[in-house]
Scaffold this motif. Structure first.
Motif, PDB file in Angstrom:
ATOM      1  N   SER A 150      27.890  33.442  50.058  1.00 23.65           N
ATOM      2  CA  SER A 150      29.064  32.723  50.661  1.00 23.65           C
ATOM      3  C   SER A 150      28.337  31.927  51.516  1.00 23.65           C
ATOM      4  CB  SER A 150      30.577  33.825  51.276  1.00 23.65           C
ATOM      5  OG  SER A 150      29.491  34.467  52.132  1.00 23.65           O
ATOM      6  N   ARG A 151      27.544  32.062  52.271  1.00 24.92           N
ATOM      7  CA  ARG A 151      26.726  31.258  53.451  1.00 24.92           C
ATOM      8  C   ARG A 151      26.476  30.288  52.869  1.00 24.92           C
ATOM      9  NH1 ARG A 151      24.658  36.348  54.688  1.00 24.92           N
ATOM     10  NH2 ARG A 151      25.321  37.602  55.792  1.00 24.92           N
ATOM     11  N   ALA A 152      26.106  29.675  51.981  1.00 23.42           N
ATOM     12  CA  ALA A 152      25.574  28.554  51.121  1.00 23.42           C
ATOM     13  C   ALA A 152      27.107  27.650  50.256  1.00 23.42           C
ATOM     14  CB  ALA A 152      24.845  28.825  50.329  1.00 23.42           C
ATOM     15  N   ASN A 153      28.177  28.912  50.839  1.00 19.28           N
ATOM     16  CA  ASN A 153      29.021  27.553  50.142  1.00 19.28           C
ATOM     17  C   ASN A 153      29.455  27.980  48.421  1.00 19.28           C
ATOM     18  OD1 ASN A 153      30.000  27.287  52.631  1.00 19.28           O
ATOM     19  ND2 ASN A 153      28.756  24.869  53.110  1.00 19.28           N
ATOM     20  N   ILE A 154      28.934  29.158  48.191  1.00 16.95           N
ATOM     21  CA  ILE A 154      29.058  29.392  46.636  1.00 16.95           C
ATOM     22  C   ILE A 154      30.018  30.025  46.951  1.00 16.95           C
ATOM     23  CG2 ILE A 154      28.310  30.000  44.339  1.00 16.95           C
ATOM     24  CD1 ILE A 154      25.113  29.204  45.927  1.00 16.95           C
ATOM     25  N   GLY A 155      31.477  29.941  45.647  1.00 15.26           N
ATOM     26  CA  GLY A 155      32.440  30.907  45.713  1.00 15.26           C
ATOM     27  C   GLY A 155      31.520  32.085  45.067  1.00 15.26           C
ATOM     28  N   ALA A 156      33.573  32.804  44.507  1.00 14.73           N
ATOM     29  CA  ALA A 156      32.999  34.782  43.997  1.00 14.73           C
ATOM     30  C   ALA A 156      32.833  33.926  42.565  1.00 14.73           C
ATOM     31  CB  ALA A 156      34.515  35.343  43.891  1.00 14.73           C
ATOM     32  N   THR A 157      33.859  32.976  41.973  1.00 12.65           N
ATOM     33  CA  THR A 157      33.619  32.541  40.867  1.00 12.65           C
ATOM     34  C   THR A 157      32.130  33.026  39.689  1.00 12.65           C
ATOM     35  OG1 THR A 157      36.342  32.534  40.055  1.00 12.65           O
ATOM     36  CG2 THR A 157      34.652  31.384  38.081  1.00 12.65           C
ATOM     37  N   LYS A 158      32.012  31.597  40.435  1.00 10.30           N
ATOM     38  CA  LYS A 158      30.535  30.774  40.021  1.00 10.30           C
ATOM     39  C   LYS A 158      29.652  31.906  40.910  1.00 10.30           C
ATOM     40  CE  LYS A 158      29.305  26.624  41.193  1.00 10.30           C
ATOM     41  NZ  LYS A 158      29.195  25.368  41.571  1.00 10.30           N
ATOM     42  N   SER A 159      29.404  32.417  41.851  1.00  9.76           N
ATOM     43  CA  SER A 159      28.818  33.810  42.235  1.00  9.76           C
ATOM     44  C   SER A 159      28.598  35.213  41.484  1.00  9.76           C
ATOM     45  CB  SER A 159      28.903  34.847  43.566  1.00  9.76           C
ATOM     46  OG  SER A 159      29.073  33.509  44.732  1.00  9.76           O
ATOM     47  N   TYR A 160      29.890  35.196  40.254  1.00  8.72           N
ATOM     48  CA  TYR A 160      29.962  36.042  39.317  1.00  8.72           C
ATOM     49  C   TYR A 160      29.383  35.637  37.801  1.00  8.72           C
ATOM     50  CZ  TYR A 160      32.102  38.757  35.813  1.00  8.72           C
ATOM     51  OH  TYR A 160      32.134  39.532  34.732  1.00  8.72           O
ATOM     52  N   ARG A 161      28.919  33.924  37.816  1.00  9.59           N
ATOM     53  CA  ARG A 161      28.475  33.843  36.547  1.00  9.59           C
ATOM     54  C   ARG A 161      27.400  33.236  37.166  1.00  9.59           C
ATOM     55  NH1 ARG A 161      32.207  28.363  35.966  1.00  9.59           N
ATOM     56  NH2 ARG A 161      34.511  29.492  35.322  1.00  9.59           N
ATOM     57  N   VAL A 167      21.274  39.025  35.123  1.00 10.49           N
ATOM     58  CA  VAL A 167      21.331  40.653  34.544  1.00 10.49           C
ATOM     59  C   VAL A 167      21.120  41.023  33.619  1.00 10.49           C
ATOM     60  CG1 VAL A 167      22.553  41.605  36.642  1.00 10.49           C
ATOM     61  CG2 VAL A 167      23.654  41.282  34.857  1.00 10.49           C
ATOM     62  N   GLY A 168      21.806  39.382  32.922  1.00  9.88           N
ATOM     63  CA  GLY A 168      21.331  39.643  31.186  1.00  9.88           C
ATOM     64  C   GLY A 168      22.855  39.643  30.790  1.00  9.88           C
ATOM     65  N   GLY A 169      23.532  39.244  31.367  1.00  9.62           N
ATOM     66  CA  GLY A 169      24.848  39.112  30.049  1.00  9.62           C
ATOM     67  C   GLY A 169      26.179  40.287  30.832  1.00  9.62           C
ATOM     68  N   ASN A 172      26.213  44.036  31.742  1.00 13.74           N
ATOM     69  CA  ASN A 172      25.040  44.549  32.567  1.00 13.74           C
ATOM     70  C   ASN A 172      26.578  44.788  33.742  1.00 13.74           C
ATOM     71  OD1 ASN A 172      24.023  45.782  30.416  1.00 13.74           O
ATOM     72  ND2 ASN A 172      22.177  43.271  30.728  1.00 13.74           N
ATOM     73  N   MET A 173      26.829  43.626  33.710  1.00  9.86           N
ATOM     74  CA  MET A 173      27.684  43.509  36.058  1.00  9.86           C
ATOM     75  C   MET A 173      27.836  44.553  36.033  1.00  9.86           C
ATOM     76  SD  MET A 173      27.461  40.278  36.405  1.00  9.86           S
ATOM     77  CE  MET A 173      28.610  39.858  37.418  1.00  9.86           C
ATOM     78  N   ALA A 174      29.026  45.537  35.543  1.00  5.84           N
ATOM     79  CA  ALA A 174      29.660  46.130  36.033  1.00  5.84           C
ATOM     80  C   ALA A 174      30.457  46.116  37.069  1.00  5.84           C
ATOM     81  CB  ALA A 174      28.751  47.658  36.655  1.00  5.84           C
ATOM     82  N   ALA A 175      31.116  45.252  36.773  1.00 10.10           N
ATOM     83  CA  ALA A 175      32.432  44.948  37.704  1.00 10.10           C
ATOM     84  C   ALA A 175      32.638  43.234  36.960  1.00 10.10           C
ATOM     85  CB  ALA A 175      31.512  43.938  38.894  1.00 10.10           C
ATOM     86  N   SER A 176      33.970  42.892  37.854  1.00 12.82           N
ATOM     87  CA  SER A 176      34.735  41.214  36.798  1.00 12.82           C
ATOM     88  C   SER A 176      34.347  40.728  37.841  1.00 12.82           C
ATOM     89  CB  SER A 176      36.471  41.978  36.549  1.00 12.82           C
ATOM     90  OG  SER A 176      37.340  42.281  37.133  1.00 12.82           O
ATOM     91  N   VAL A 177      34.931  39.499  37.067  1.00 10.84           N
ATOM     92  CA  VAL A 177      35.243  38.632  38.515  1.00 10.84           C
ATOM     93  C   VAL A 177      36.242  38.628  39.251  1.00 10.84           C
ATOM     94  CG1 VAL A 177      36.686  37.100  36.357  1.00 10.84           C
ATOM     95  CG2 VAL A 177      35.684  35.585  38.526  1.00 10.84           C
ATOM     96  N   THR A 178      37.456  38.716  39.109  1.00  9.46           N
ATOM     97  CA  THR A 178      39.029  39.675  39.270  1.00  9.46           C
ATOM     98  C   THR A 178      37.763  40.811  40.817  1.00  9.46           C
ATOM     99  OG1 THR A 178      40.401  39.895  37.861  1.00  9.46           O
ATOM    100  CG2 THR A 178      40.772  40.535  39.749  1.00  9.46           C
ATOM    101  N   ASP A 179      36.724  41.150  40.620  1.00 10.69           N
ATOM    102  CA  ASP A 179      36.468  42.176  41.666  1.00 10.69           C
ATOM    103  C   ASP A 179      35.943  41.367  42.779  1.00 10.69           C
ATOM    104  OD1 ASP A 179      37.276  44.117  40.252  1.00 10.69           O
ATOM    105  OD2 ASP A 179      35.266  45.229  39.310  1.00 10.69           O
ATOM    106  N   PHE A 180      34.501  40.323  42.317  1.00 15.41           N
ATOM    107  CA  PHE A 180      34.910  39.404  42.977  1.00 15.41           C
ATOM    108  C   PHE A 180      35.220  38.892  43.853  1.00 15.41           C
ATOM    109  CE2 PHE A 180      29.565  39.128  41.771  1.00 15.41           C
ATOM    110  CZ  PHE A 180      29.550  39.771  41.266  1.00 15.41           C
ATOM    111  N   LYS A 181      36.343  38.267  43.492  1.00 17.33           N
ATOM    112  CA  LYS A 181      37.527  37.603  44.555  1.00 17.33           C
ATOM    113  C   LYS A 181      37.916  38.006  45.682  1.00 17.33           C
ATOM    114  CE  LYS A 181      38.617  34.372  40.437  1.00 17.33           C
ATOM    115  NZ  LYS A 181      39.626  33.838  39.849  1.00 17.33           N
TER     116      LYS A 181
END
Length: 307
Positions: A150-161, A167-169, A172-181
């Motif tokens: 977020s300090r680099a103006n990268i949003g939650a969706t792009k951070s998730y991707r 992590v390889g897929g 292996n995330m153990a979280a969803s994009v909704t959790d990031f948002k």
């Protein structure tokens, strides 16, 4: 394995016997019993939901606690009507799976009083088990990654991707994009009312690191930020080379504080737009901003205003 068998119109989870709830199992606390059932649900391929609670009249201790499948019951009729703006998907399927935790008399321990194992719906497959609520949990590493991006103006969706690639897929995330948002929304709520001060402190740090960085701000009687102007070293250098004509445009949309973003731009030798400075305005004040330009060492010969 998360495979299930259909027995008498019910799906029975395939789970190790020692991890399956059995009537009579004793727990030291209520939370231990709930955690035990949630772990069983994660291995079996379904989500849980805390249901009703019964308390004792004397002392107010919880005597009975019900934990059910998240597909228990049915959706209320008014929510299915078309007058709701946002239609939510139907997730309740009348599942009867539940566990009852009962307080032991004269003790603070709980036991499994009743347990219904069968489900009225198919369970999650192993390939999609990472989408269940029990398998998702934002760790400290997730939260730090979101804040750093977020300090680099990268949003939650792009951070998730991006993290998915690290992590390889998705499995292996153990979280969803909704959790990031949702976590990013929590950050914004936490800094609400303090974001203006954070902006000023950030500009002060930039000024300490680079003496060519210039900024000026004003507050009202209630110490609310109403105007801020800034110009970095690159913008001032561009102005020295291409600042014969300055375009001042305040037609951008306002932010949640009704402040207009106003960039000072020009054109270089390649006919490309370059930014000289920028400002956030509560009220459009051209004369004041031109004064800020002079203080920063920028003498504008011609200012082009929006129509």
């Amino acid at each position: 394995p998360l495979c299930a068998a259909n027995i008498e119109n019910e799906w029975i989870p395939s789970c190790p016997t020692h991890l399956k709830p059995v009537v009579g199992i004793k727990f030291d606390t209520l939370q231990q019993g709930i955690s035990f059932y949630e772990n069983y649900a994660r291995l079996s391929g379904f989500d849980t939901r805390l249901y009703s609670t019964k308390k004792r009249k004397s002392g107010g201790k919880i005597s009975l606690k019900y934990c059910v499948c998240n597909k228990e019951g049915f959706r209320e009729t008014p929510r299915l009507q078309s007058n709701y703006k946002k239609k939510r998907p139907i997730t309740r399927m009348g599942c009867n799976t539940r566990i009852t935790l009962k307080l032991i008399n004269d003790q603070d321990n709980y036991i499994i009083f009743s347990f219904h194992e069968g489900h009225t719906h198919p369970l999650t497959t192993p390939n999609s088990a990472h989408h269940t609520k029990q398998s998702r949990n934002l760790t400290l590493a997730h939260k730090k990654y979101i804040m750093d991006n977020s300090r680099a103006n990268i949003g939650a969706t792009k951070s998730y991707r991006l993290m998915k690639e690290h992590v390889g897929g998705y499995q292996n995330m153990a979280a969803s994009v909704t959790d990031f948002k949702n976590f990013q929304i929590d950050i914004r709520k936490h800094i609400r009312g303090k974001d203006a001060q954070m902006l000023i402190e950030n500009f002060k740090r930039k000024q300490q690191m680079c003496s060519s960085f210039f900024f000026k701000y004003e507050v009202d009687d209630k110490q609310h930020l109403i105007r801020i102007f800034w110009a970095d070293a690159i913008g001032r250098k561009n102005y020295a080379s291409f600042g014969d004509v300055v375009s001042f445009d305040t037609t951008f949309s306002m932010n949640e504080y009704y402040m207009v973003f106003a960039p000072f731009t020009g054109v270089d030798n390649s006919k490309s737009c370059v930014t000289f400075a920028a400002a956030l305005l509560y009220k459009r004040t051209l004369n004041l901003l031109c004064g800020y330009l002079k203080r920063s060492g920028m003498q504008c010969q011609l200012v082009i205003l929006p129509v």
